[in-house]
Design a protein around this motif. Structure first.
Motif, PDB file in Angstrom:
ATOM      1  N   GLN A 191       0.798  -1.224   0.000  1.00 19.66           N
ATOM      2  CA  GLN A 191       0.000   0.000   0.000  1.00 19.66           C
ATOM      3  C   GLN A 191       0.829   1.272   0.000  1.00 19.66           C
ATOM      4  O   GLN A 191       0.559   2.199  -0.760  1.00 19.66           O
ATOM      5  CB  GLN A 191      -0.939  -0.010   1.217  1.00 19.66           C
ATOM      6  CG  GLN A 191      -2.001  -1.075   1.151  1.00 19.66           C
ATOM      7  CD  GLN A 191      -3.113  -0.854   2.158  1.00 19.66           C
ATOM      8  OE1 GLN A 191      -3.113   0.109   2.916  1.00 19.66           O
ATOM      9  NE2 GLN A 191      -4.081  -1.747   2.178  1.00 19.66           N
ATOM     10  N   THR A 192       1.845   1.336   0.860  1.00 25.25           N
ATOM     11  CA  THR A 192       2.603   2.578   0.986  1.00 25.25           C
ATOM     12  C   THR A 192       3.273   2.972  -0.325  1.00 25.25           C
ATOM     13  O   THR A 192       3.306   4.152  -0.689  1.00 25.25           O
ATOM     14  CB  THR A 192       3.661   2.436   2.098  1.00 25.25           C
ATOM     15  OG1 THR A 192       3.004   2.108   3.329  1.00 25.25           O
ATOM     16  CG2 THR A 192       4.439   3.729   2.286  1.00 25.25           C
ATOM     17  N   ALA A 193       3.783   1.982  -1.049  1.00 26.96           N
ATOM     18  CA  ALA A 193       4.462   2.255  -2.319  1.00 26.96           C
ATOM     19  C   ALA A 193       3.513   2.819  -3.372  1.00 26.96           C
ATOM     20  O   ALA A 193       3.962   3.447  -4.343  1.00 26.96           O
ATOM     21  CB  ALA A 193       5.116   0.981  -2.844  1.00 26.96           C
ATOM     22  N   ALA A 237       0.966   8.492  -5.316  1.00 23.40           N
ATOM     23  CA  ALA A 237      -0.315   8.947  -5.862  1.00 23.40           C
ATOM     24  C   ALA A 237      -0.766  10.230  -5.178  1.00 23.40           C
ATOM     25  O   ALA A 237      -1.207  11.182  -5.836  1.00 23.40           O
ATOM     26  CB  ALA A 237      -1.372   7.854  -5.700  1.00 23.40           C
ATOM     27  N   ALA A 238      -0.665  10.265  -3.850  1.00 20.12           N
ATOM     28  CA  ALA A 238      -1.106  11.446  -3.108  1.00 20.12           C
ATOM     29  C   ALA A 238      -0.250  12.659  -3.429  1.00 20.12           C
ATOM     30  O   ALA A 238      -0.768  13.778  -3.558  1.00 20.12           O
ATOM     31  CB  ALA A 238      -1.082  11.159  -1.610  1.00 20.12           C
ATOM     32  N   LEU A 239       1.049  12.470  -3.538  1.00 22.48           N
ATOM     33  CA  LEU A 239       1.941  13.588  -3.864  1.00 22.48           C
ATOM     34  C   LEU A 239       1.606  14.167  -5.241  1.00 22.48           C
ATOM     35  O   LEU A 239       1.530  15.388  -5.410  1.00 22.48           O
ATOM     36  CB  LEU A 239       3.401  13.121  -3.821  1.00 22.48           C
ATOM     37  CG  LEU A 239       3.992  12.887  -2.431  1.00 22.48           C
ATOM     38  CD1 LEU A 239       5.331  12.156  -2.543  1.00 22.48           C
ATOM     39  CD2 LEU A 239       4.182  14.219  -1.703  1.00 22.48           C
ATOM     40  N   LEU A 240       1.407  13.290  -6.219  1.00 21.15           N
ATOM     41  CA  LEU A 240       1.094  13.764  -7.568  1.00 21.15           C
ATOM     42  C   LEU A 240      -0.280  14.428  -7.607  1.00 21.15           C
ATOM     43  O   LEU A 240      -0.447  15.503  -8.204  1.00 21.15           O
ATOM     44  CB  LEU A 240       1.143  12.589  -8.544  1.00 21.15           C
ATOM     45  CG  LEU A 240       0.824  12.915 -10.013  1.00 21.15           C
ATOM     46  CD1 LEU A 240       1.761  13.985 -10.547  1.00 21.15           C
ATOM     47  CD2 LEU A 240       0.912  11.647 -10.868  1.00 21.15           C
ATOM     48  N   GLY A 297      -7.350  13.319 -11.277  1.00 21.95           N
ATOM     49  CA  GLY A 297      -8.295  12.255 -10.968  1.00 21.95           C
ATOM     50  C   GLY A 297      -7.662  10.877 -11.051  1.00 21.95           C
ATOM     51  O   GLY A 297      -7.871  10.024 -10.186  1.00 21.95           O
ATOM     52  N   LEU A 298      -6.859  10.658 -12.077  1.00 15.45           N
ATOM     53  CA  LEU A 298      -6.199   9.364 -12.234  1.00 15.45           C
ATOM     54  C   LEU A 298      -5.249   9.057 -11.089  1.00 15.45           C
ATOM     55  O   LEU A 298      -5.041   7.890 -10.734  1.00 15.45           O
ATOM     56  CB  LEU A 298      -5.429   9.327 -13.555  1.00 15.45           C
ATOM     57  CG  LEU A 298      -6.267   9.317 -14.839  1.00 15.45           C
ATOM     58  CD1 LEU A 298      -5.373   9.453 -16.058  1.00 15.45           C
ATOM     59  CD2 LEU A 298      -7.114   8.046 -14.935  1.00 15.45           C
ATOM     60  N   SER A 299      -4.660  10.082 -10.481  1.00 15.19           N
ATOM     61  CA  SER A 299      -3.672   9.877  -9.422  1.00 15.19           C
ATOM     62  C   SER A 299      -4.267   9.946  -8.021  1.00 15.19           C
ATOM     63  O   SER A 299      -3.526   9.841  -7.037  1.00 15.19           O
ATOM     64  CB  SER A 299      -2.550  10.913  -9.555  1.00 15.19           C
ATOM     65  OG  SER A 299      -3.078  12.235  -9.445  1.00 15.19           O
ATOM     66  N   LEU A 353      -5.330  18.481   2.618  1.00 14.94           N
ATOM     67  CA  LEU A 353      -6.072  17.468   3.369  1.00 14.94           C
ATOM     68  C   LEU A 353      -5.867  16.080   2.781  1.00 14.94           C
ATOM     69  O   LEU A 353      -5.678  15.100   3.517  1.00 14.94           O
ATOM     70  CB  LEU A 353      -7.555  17.824   3.391  1.00 14.94           C
ATOM     71  CG  LEU A 353      -7.947  19.027   4.242  1.00 14.94           C
ATOM     72  CD1 LEU A 353      -9.390  19.436   3.972  1.00 14.94           C
ATOM     73  CD2 LEU A 353      -7.763  18.709   5.725  1.00 14.94           C
ATOM     74  N   GLY A 354      -5.899  15.987   1.461  1.00  8.14           N
ATOM     75  CA  GLY A 354      -5.700  14.695   0.823  1.00  8.14           C
ATOM     76  C   GLY A 354      -4.331  14.113   1.117  1.00  8.14           C
ATOM     77  O   GLY A 354      -4.197  12.922   1.436  1.00  8.14           O
ATOM     78  N   LEU A 355      -3.312  14.959   1.038  1.00  7.67           N
ATOM     79  CA  LEU A 355      -1.950  14.485   1.302  1.00  7.67           C
ATOM     80  C   LEU A 355      -1.765  14.122   2.767  1.00  7.67           C
ATOM     81  O   LEU A 355      -1.186  13.076   3.097  1.00  7.67           O
ATOM     82  CB  LEU A 355      -0.942  15.560   0.893  1.00  7.67           C
ATOM     83  CG  LEU A 355       0.538  15.200   1.064  1.00  7.67           C
ATOM     84  CD1 LEU A 355       0.892  13.962   0.251  1.00  7.67           C
ATOM     85  CD2 LEU A 355       1.423  16.378   0.652  1.00  7.67           C
ATOM     86  N   ALA A 356      -2.273  14.967   3.673  1.00  7.40           N
ATOM     87  CA  ALA A 356      -2.121  14.706   5.110  1.00  7.40           C
ATOM     88  C   ALA A 356      -2.813  13.408   5.512  1.00  7.40           C
ATOM     89  O   ALA A 356      -2.251  12.589   6.259  1.00  7.40           O
ATOM     90  CB  ALA A 356      -2.681  15.878   5.910  1.00  7.40           C
ATOM     91  N   GLY A 357      -4.036  13.199   5.024  1.00  5.04           N
ATOM     92  CA  GLY A 357      -4.740  11.976   5.369  1.00  5.04           C
ATOM     93  C   GLY A 357      -4.057  10.739   4.822  1.00  5.04           C
ATOM     94  O   GLY A 357      -3.949   9.714   5.510  1.00  5.04           O
TER      95      GLY A 357
END
Length: 430
Positions: free
Chosen positions: A86-88, A93-96, A124-126, A189-193
């Motif tokens: 999962q982490t990989a 994805a979150a960073l992009l 959206g794809l990322s 928020l998306g990146l932090a979560g």
């Protein structure tokens, strides 16, 4: 006469016990925070387009493209998680995704519609696949099936809050400052979560089970009749939700009460939340497929009162009922998917489940938009979607023979896939 004492009843499961288990609060809270952009970004994009001189039609197109791209990419990210952990997958994805959301208001006006469209689709794809990832983690974090049942119901029920809190937060930020700030807040928020979830030991060490068969045989395929029919049925559930959202707008226009377009979906989401709380506290009886058929029937029955062309207040109250059974349908669908999917493919299977609901929701929205001027047709569409879902579920009963016992797909076969639960005396495999 036997002197053997009857077995003591199992202790009642409480949400305090679920939330008090290691990592549950962080995983659930992080996932909800990381998925909050799902309810924020489409609204923020629409407001940003109109604020920069674009048309509502173009803003709506970009919002729809973001949601569609996010749904379509779910199975790809699910399969990557099954292969690489999962982490990989979550962190890149979150960073992009966050970088693209921040870049949209900076680059969009200068590059014109084409660049804005490209950025939105790529964002959206990322979007990280946190929902499927969390469902795959529950068996390792909560080995007790009863706790896992309550956690799944709580997790599923709280998803509706995203579409209440998200748009309200965007509206507040856009009103106080600008839609660009709302997009930036979505990115943060998306990146932090996602980081909060991806850096937990359960997520970092999660690996899927390895199938006993590594060849291309039936055990490795996601195209079994049971799974395919289950996913097809869930398009009907999504269709009902999409049609309901448009019906709410039609109700608002018909009665001259603009707030109904938000109040009715909020009531539906509130029902979903309450239904999840109630369902999670009940003991499971029968198979997941059997419970799914019963819940599908109740979901359909909940929509039927709308055919009476109810007034605005009665209609708002009425949608709480199908909302409550939506959580039960989705929770049972995840359990059935877990039982039917081959080992090593659970995350990908969960992602297809999410895509099925999303695709149905898009279809329901599109058709309901065409029929919005016809009150009876508009009110009937949610029931049509629910009826389709139930019919397919009934047809699928003979094909839903589990490939393995529920939760088995989350038992690892290799040492590197072992996750040691802090409160256990043995290694739990994920």
């Amino acid at each position: 006469m036997s002197l053997t004492a009857p077995p003591a009843p199992a202790p009642r499961i409480t949400y305090g016990a679920v939330l008090g288990s290691p990592y549950v609060v962080r995983l659930l809270g992080g996932t909800l925070t990381g998925r909050l952009p799902n309810g924020m970004v489409p609204v923020a994009i629409l407001l940003w387009v109109t604020a920069t001189g674009g048309s509502i039609a173009f803003g709506g197109l970009l919002s729809a493209l973001y949601g569609l791209a996010s749904s379509v990419a779910q199975p790809v990210k699910g399969r990557l998680m099954d292969r690489h952990g999962q982490t990989a997958v979550h962190l890149p994805a979150a960073l992009l995704n966050s970088a693209l959301l921040v870049a949209l208001p900076l680059a969009g006006p200068h590059g014109g519609p084409a660049l804005a469209t490209a950025i939105v689709v790529a964002a959206g794809l990322s979007a990280p696949s946190l929902e499927a990832g969390l469902r795959a983690l529950w068996p390792s974090v909560l080995p007790d099936p009863r706790l896992r049942h309550a956690a799944l119901a709580l997790d599923t029920g709280t998803q509706g809050l995203l579409y209440i809190v998200g748009p309200l937060l965007v509206a507040a930020l856009a009103s106080a400052h600008s839609p660009s700030l709302a997009l930036a807040a979505s990115a943060v928020l998306g990146l932090a979560g996602t980081v909060a979830v991806a850096l937990t030991p359960p997520s970092r060490h999660w690996r899927p089970a390895q199938s006993a068969s590594r060849g291309p045989g039936p055990q490795r395929r996601l195209t079994s009749p049971g799974l395919v029919l289950l996913f097809v049925s869930l398009t009907g559930v999504g269709f009902a939700i999409g049609a309901m959202n448009v019906w709410a707008i039609a109700m608002a226009k018909q009665h001259g009460q603009d707030m109904l377009s938000g109040i009715i979906p909020a009531a539906f989401s509130t029902g979903s939340f309450l239904g999840g709380l109630l369902y999670g506290r009940r003991a499971q009886a029968g198979t997941a497929t059997g419970r799914l058929v019963i819940a599908g029937g109740a979901f359909l029955a909940g929509w039927l009162p709308l055919l009476a062309l109810l007034g605005p207040y009665t209609a708002t109250t009425a949608v709480v009922v199908p909302g409550a059974f939506l959580t039960v349908v989705v929770a049972c669908a995840y359990q059935a998917t877990d039982a039917l999917a081959p080992a090593g493919r659970t995350s990908e299977a969960y992602a297809w489940l999410i895509l099925s609901i999303g695709a149905g929701q898009s279809a329901g929205t599109a058709l309901a938009g065409r029929l919005a001027e016809h009150p009876l047709d508009s009110a009937a569409l949610p029931a049509v979607g629910a009826a389709f879902a139930l019919a397919v579920l009934l047809a699928a009963r003979s094909h839903t023979v589990p490939a393995r016992s529920p939760g088995a797909g989350n038992a690892a076969a290799s040492p590197r896939a072992t996750y040691h639960h802090p409160n256990s005396t043995s290694s739990k495999h994920t």
